[in-house]
Design a protein around this motif. Structure first.
Motif, short mmCIF file in Angstrom:
data_model
loop_
_atom_site.label_atom_id
_atom_site.label_comp_id
_atom_site.label_asym_id
_atom_site.label_seq_id
_atom_site.Cartn_x
_atom_site.Cartn_y
_atom_site.Cartn_z
N MET A 1 -6.75 -3.93 10.70
CA MET A 1 -7.47 -3.19 9.71
C MET A 1 -6.90 -1.68 9.72
O MET A 1 -7.22 -1.05 10.83
CB MET A 1 -8.94 -3.37 9.60
CG MET A 1 -9.59 -2.41 8.52
SD MET A 1 -9.54 -3.20 6.81
CE MET A 1 -10.65 -4.75 7.22
N VAL A 2 -6.30 -1.22 8.60
CA VAL A 2 -6.09 0.16 8.25
C VAL A 2 -6.62 0.83 7.55
O VAL A 2 -7.00 0.06 6.23
CB VAL A 2 -4.49 0.16 8.12
CG1 VAL A 2 -4.02 1.58 7.90
CG2 VAL A 2 -3.60 -0.31 9.16
N GLU A 3 -7.26 1.99 7.50
CA GLU A 3 -8.09 2.81 6.61
C GLU A 3 -7.30 3.91 6.35
O GLU A 3 -7.05 4.68 7.11
CB GLU A 3 -9.44 2.94 6.87
CG GLU A 3 -10.46 3.73 5.88
CD GLU A 3 -11.84 3.74 6.34
OE1 GLU A 3 -12.41 4.26 5.56
OE2 GLU A 3 -12.27 3.06 7.39
N ILE A 4 -7.33 4.29 4.85
CA ILE A 4 -6.70 5.67 4.59
C ILE A 4 -7.61 6.21 3.56
O ILE A 4 -8.07 5.70 2.55
CB ILE A 4 -5.13 5.60 3.89
CG1 ILE A 4 -4.22 4.94 4.90
CG2 ILE A 4 -4.75 6.95 3.52
CD1 ILE A 4 -3.65 5.73 5.89
N ASN A 5 -7.92 7.47 3.68
CA ASN A 5 -9.05 8.20 2.70
C ASN A 5 -7.86 9.44 2.29
O ASN A 5 -7.20 10.01 2.95
CB ASN A 5 -10.01 8.85 3.16
CG ASN A 5 -10.84 7.60 3.72
OD1 ASN A 5 -11.19 6.68 2.91
ND2 ASN A 5 -11.07 7.48 5.08
N ARG A 6 -8.09 9.55 0.84
CA ARG A 6 -7.40 10.88 0.29
C ARG A 6 -8.18 11.36 -0.92
O ARG A 6 -8.47 10.75 -1.78
CB ARG A 6 -5.66 10.51 -0.25
CG ARG A 6 -5.03 11.35 -0.71
CD ARG A 6 -3.61 10.59 -1.12
NE ARG A 6 -2.56 11.80 -1.48
CZ ARG A 6 -2.31 12.27 -2.92
NH1 ARG A 6 -3.01 11.63 -3.74
NH2 ARG A 6 -1.40 13.00 -2.94
N LYS A 24 -8.37 -11.33 0.19
CA LYS A 24 -9.57 -11.09 -0.32
C LYS A 24 -9.34 -9.42 -1.07
O LYS A 24 -8.68 -8.72 -0.38
CB LYS A 24 -10.51 -10.99 0.44
CG LYS A 24 -10.91 -12.58 0.94
CD LYS A 24 -12.08 -12.51 1.74
CE LYS A 24 -11.91 -12.15 3.30
NZ LYS A 24 -12.76 -12.42 4.11
N SER A 25 -10.01 -9.21 -2.07
CA SER A 25 -10.02 -8.11 -2.52
C SER A 25 -11.24 -7.36 -3.23
O SER A 25 -12.03 -8.10 -3.64
CB SER A 25 -8.61 -7.71 -3.65
OG SER A 25 -9.18 -8.61 -4.97
N ASN A 26 -11.46 -6.12 -2.98
CA ASN A 26 -12.54 -5.32 -3.81
C ASN A 26 -11.78 -4.16 -4.16
O ASN A 26 -11.65 -3.16 -3.39
CB ASN A 26 -13.43 -5.04 -2.84
CG ASN A 26 -14.63 -4.27 -3.49
OD1 ASN A 26 -15.08 -4.45 -4.50
ND2 ASN A 26 -15.45 -3.26 -2.63
N GLY A 46 -1.73 -12.10 0.61
CA GLY A 46 -2.53 -12.51 1.70
C GLY A 46 -2.84 -11.28 2.35
O GLY A 46 -3.48 -11.33 3.36
N ILE A 47 -2.76 -9.93 1.67
CA ILE A 47 -3.15 -8.88 2.20
C ILE A 47 -4.52 -8.49 1.63
O ILE A 47 -4.99 -8.50 0.43
CB ILE A 47 -2.44 -7.77 2.01
CG1 ILE A 47 -0.94 -8.10 2.70
CG2 ILE A 47 -2.94 -6.20 2.70
CD1 ILE A 47 -0.07 -6.97 2.28
N ASP A 48 -5.67 -8.46 2.65
CA ASP A 48 -6.71 -7.85 2.22
C ASP A 48 -6.80 -6.51 1.69
O ASP A 48 -6.44 -5.67 2.51
CB ASP A 48 -7.90 -8.01 2.90
CG ASP A 48 -8.30 -9.48 3.64
OD1 ASP A 48 -7.89 -10.69 2.85
OD2 ASP A 48 -8.96 -9.87 4.63
N ILE A 49 -7.46 -6.14 0.55
CA ILE A 49 -7.48 -4.96 0.09
C ILE A 49 -8.79 -4.56 -0.42
O ILE A 49 -9.36 -5.07 -1.47
CB ILE A 49 -6.40 -4.49 -1.07
CG1 ILE A 49 -4.94 -4.96 -0.65
CG2 ILE A 49 -6.32 -3.03 -1.83
CD1 ILE A 49 -4.05 -5.01 -1.85
#
Length: 190
Positions: A1-6, A24-26, A46-49
Motif C-alpha cells: 500500500m502506497v499513500e500520497i497526500n498533496r 476495488k476503488s473509493n 486490478g489496482i486498489d485506488i
C-alpha cells in the motif's frame, strides 16, 4: 500500500493505492465522469485506488483532474520502482460498442506520452481535453512511456472510457510477475 497526500491552493488530495489489489476503488473527486473513469481504471488494472480530492471546482475541473493525475502518478512510481521481476511491457485494445482504443506502455522510468485521441467538446459537463492532461500528469510523474491511440469510434463517452480501460489493462499486463526476467532491461537498471 502506497499513500500520497498533496495540498495546494487549488486542490487537497489524499490517495492510497495497492498495485497488488483486486480492483476495488473509493473515488470522490466531485467530477462525476472523472470518478467513473478512475473507477474503471482501478477495476481493469486490478489496482486498489482510494482517492479523494477537494478541488476548486467553482473555477472548473482542470486542476482537479490534472492534480489527481500527478498524485496517482507519484503513487504508481513509488509502488512500481525499483522495478524487478515483472513483464515491463503491456498493451491492450479495448472496445466499447463502436469505439476501440489501443494502449501500449513501458514501465521505462522515462516519461513520455503519445496521445492520439481526436476529440473536442464535452461529455456531460466534462471537458474531454482534460483526459490528455490527466495522462500527461500520470505518465510524467510515474515515469511511464504510454501510447494511447484511438482506433475508431463516434461516441465520446465510449472513446474515453475505452482509453482509460486500455491503459488499465496494459498496465495490469506490464505488472505481471515474471521472476525469470529479474531486472527487465539490458542496462541492468530502470
Amino acid at each position: 500500500m502506497v499513500e500520497i497526500n498533496r495540498k495546494t491552493k487549488e486542490t487537497d488530495i489524499n490517495c492510497k493505492i495497492d498495485i497488488n489489489g483486486s480492483g476495488k476503488s473509493n473515488i470522490k473527486t466531485g467530477v462525476g465522469f472523472f470518478d467513473h473513469m478512475l473507477e474503471a481504471l482501478s477495476k481493469h488494472s486490478g489496482i486498489d485506488i482510494d482517492l479523494t480530492c477537494d478541488g476548486d471546482l467553482h473555477i472548473d475541473a482542470h486542476h482537479t483532474v490534472e492534480d489527481c493525475g500527478i498524485v496517482l502518478g507519484q503513487a504508481l512510481k513509488k509502488a512500481i520502482f525499483p522495478i524487478q521481476a515483472v513483464e515491463r511491457y503491456g498493451n491492450a485494445t479495448v472496445v466499447m460498442d463502436e469505439a476501440a482504443t489501443t494502449c501500449a506502455l513501458d514501465l521505462s522510468n522515462r516519461p513520455y506520452l503519445v496521445y492520439e485521441v481526436n476529440l473536442s467538446g464535452k461529455v456531460g459537463d466534462f471537458d474531454v481535453e482534460l483526459v490528455e492532461e490527466f495522462f500527461h500528469a500520470v505518465t510524467g510523474n510515474a515515469g511511464l512511456t504510454v501510447h494511447i491511440i484511438q482506433d475508431r469510434g463516434r461516441n465520446k463517452h465510449h472513446i474515453l472510457e475505452a482509453s482509460f480501460k486500455a491503459f488499465a489493462v496494459a498496465l495490469r499486463r506490464a505488472l505481471v510477475k515474471n521472476d525469470r526476467l529479474g531486472i527487465p532491461s539490458t542496462k541492468g537498471v530502470l
